[in-house]
Design a protein around this motif. Structure first.
Motif, short mmCIF file in Angstrom:
data_model
loop_
_atom_site.label_atom_id
_atom_site.label_comp_id
_atom_site.label_asym_id
_atom_site.label_seq_id
_atom_site.Cartn_x
_atom_site.Cartn_y
_atom_site.Cartn_z
N LEU A 212 -16.90 -0.60 -66.03
CA LEU A 212 -16.62 0.82 -65.88
C LEU A 212 -15.55 1.30 -66.85
CD1 LEU A 212 -16.77 1.37 -62.02
CD2 LEU A 212 -18.32 2.25 -63.74
N THR A 213 -14.49 0.52 -67.03
CA THR A 213 -13.45 0.93 -67.97
C THR A 213 -13.98 0.93 -69.40
OG1 THR A 213 -12.58 -1.33 -68.06
CG2 THR A 213 -11.52 0.21 -66.53
N GLY A 214 -14.91 0.03 -69.70
CA GLY A 214 -15.54 0.03 -71.02
C GLY A 214 -16.35 1.29 -71.25
N ILE A 215 -16.96 1.80 -70.21
CA ILE A 215 -17.75 3.04 -70.33
C ILE A 215 -16.83 4.25 -70.42
CG2 ILE A 215 -19.27 4.59 -69.05
CD1 ILE A 215 -20.79 2.18 -68.10
N VAL A 216 -15.81 4.31 -69.59
CA VAL A 216 -14.94 5.49 -69.52
C VAL A 216 -14.14 5.67 -70.80
CG1 VAL A 216 -12.94 6.47 -68.33
CG2 VAL A 216 -14.80 5.47 -67.01
N PHE A 217 -13.67 4.61 -71.39
CA PHE A 217 -12.81 4.73 -72.57
C PHE A 217 -13.55 4.52 -73.88
CE2 PHE A 217 -9.81 3.38 -69.18
CZ PHE A 217 -9.11 4.57 -69.12
N PRO B 160 -15.75 6.17 -76.76
CA PRO B 160 -16.15 7.50 -77.21
C PRO B 160 -17.64 7.64 -77.47
CG PRO B 160 -14.68 6.45 -78.83
CD PRO B 160 -14.84 5.52 -77.68
N THR B 161 -18.34 6.58 -77.84
CA THR B 161 -19.78 6.70 -78.07
C THR B 161 -20.52 7.00 -76.77
OG1 THR B 161 -20.05 4.31 -77.91
CG2 THR B 161 -19.79 5.23 -80.11
N VAL B 162 -20.01 6.50 -75.67
CA VAL B 162 -20.62 6.80 -74.37
C VAL B 162 -20.48 8.29 -74.07
CG1 VAL B 162 -20.45 6.38 -71.89
CG2 VAL B 162 -20.30 4.48 -73.48
N TRP B 163 -19.33 8.87 -74.37
CA TRP B 163 -19.12 10.29 -74.10
C TRP B 163 -19.96 11.15 -75.04
CZ3 TRP B 163 -17.50 11.87 -69.72
CH2 TRP B 163 -16.68 11.04 -68.96
N ILE B 164 -20.18 10.70 -76.27
CA ILE B 164 -21.08 11.42 -77.17
C ILE B 164 -22.50 11.39 -76.60
CG2 ILE B 164 -22.15 11.36 -79.46
CD1 ILE B 164 -19.45 10.38 -80.54
N GLY B 165 -22.89 10.25 -76.04
CA GLY B 165 -24.21 10.15 -75.40
C GLY B 165 -24.34 11.09 -74.22
#
Length: 153
Positions: free
Chosen positions: A52-57, A59-64
């Motif tokens: 979860l911390t890998g997803i939250v922090f 930036p490519t996940v947030w671009i997705g």
């Protein structure tokens, strides 16, 4: 690393509260608090917190997530435009002609019999035993015509 430390501290605090509750002879409540206190440490040990911390922090996940939101907005906008173009019955709305008027009807004389052009009930002979109805004056519908003209119909 910080998230794992926080989860471990929350679990330790929960186990301490459960011990105090058991000391007060509330064993059922203490067992429930212990169950809740073991969840954060269980998530740390299974690797869920790290994931979860890998997803939250990241930036490519947030671009997705942003691209997914943009896609959803485009779908919603095209659906709204499509609904606006369709008439209330689900059929395409009629386009107006150059003069700003709607196109003429396909068969404008189709309702002529209902208007009295082809012999209506007023022109037929009345049923036997009944008196013929008095002819209505021509200005009988003048008030209706005035209302229709007022509304542009």
């Amino acid at each position: 690393m910080l998230a794992e430390t926080i989860c471990s501290a929350v679990s330790a605090a929960g186990l301490g509260i459960a011990a105090l509750t058991a000391y007060r002879k509330r064993f059922l409540t203490a067992a429930r608090i212990t169950a809740y206190a073991l969840v954060p440490i269980g998530l740390v040990l299974t690797g869920v917190v790290e994931w979860l911390t890998g997803i939250v922090f990241n930036p490519t996940v947030w671009i997705g997530f942003g691209l997914l939101a943009l896609s959803w907005a485009l779908f919603a906008a095209t659906r709204a435009v499509e609904r606006r173009r369709l008439g209330p019955s689900g059929e395409p709305a009629r386009k107006k002609t150059k003069g700003g008027r709607a196109p003429e009807a396909v068969a404008p004389a189709a309702s002529a019999p209902s208007l009295g052009a082809a012999g209506t009930g007023a022109q037929r002979d009345p049923a036997p035993g009944r008196k013929p109805a008095a002819a209505a004056p021509a200005d009988d519908f003048s008030d209706i015509e005035a209302i229709l003209k007022k509304h542009g119909i």
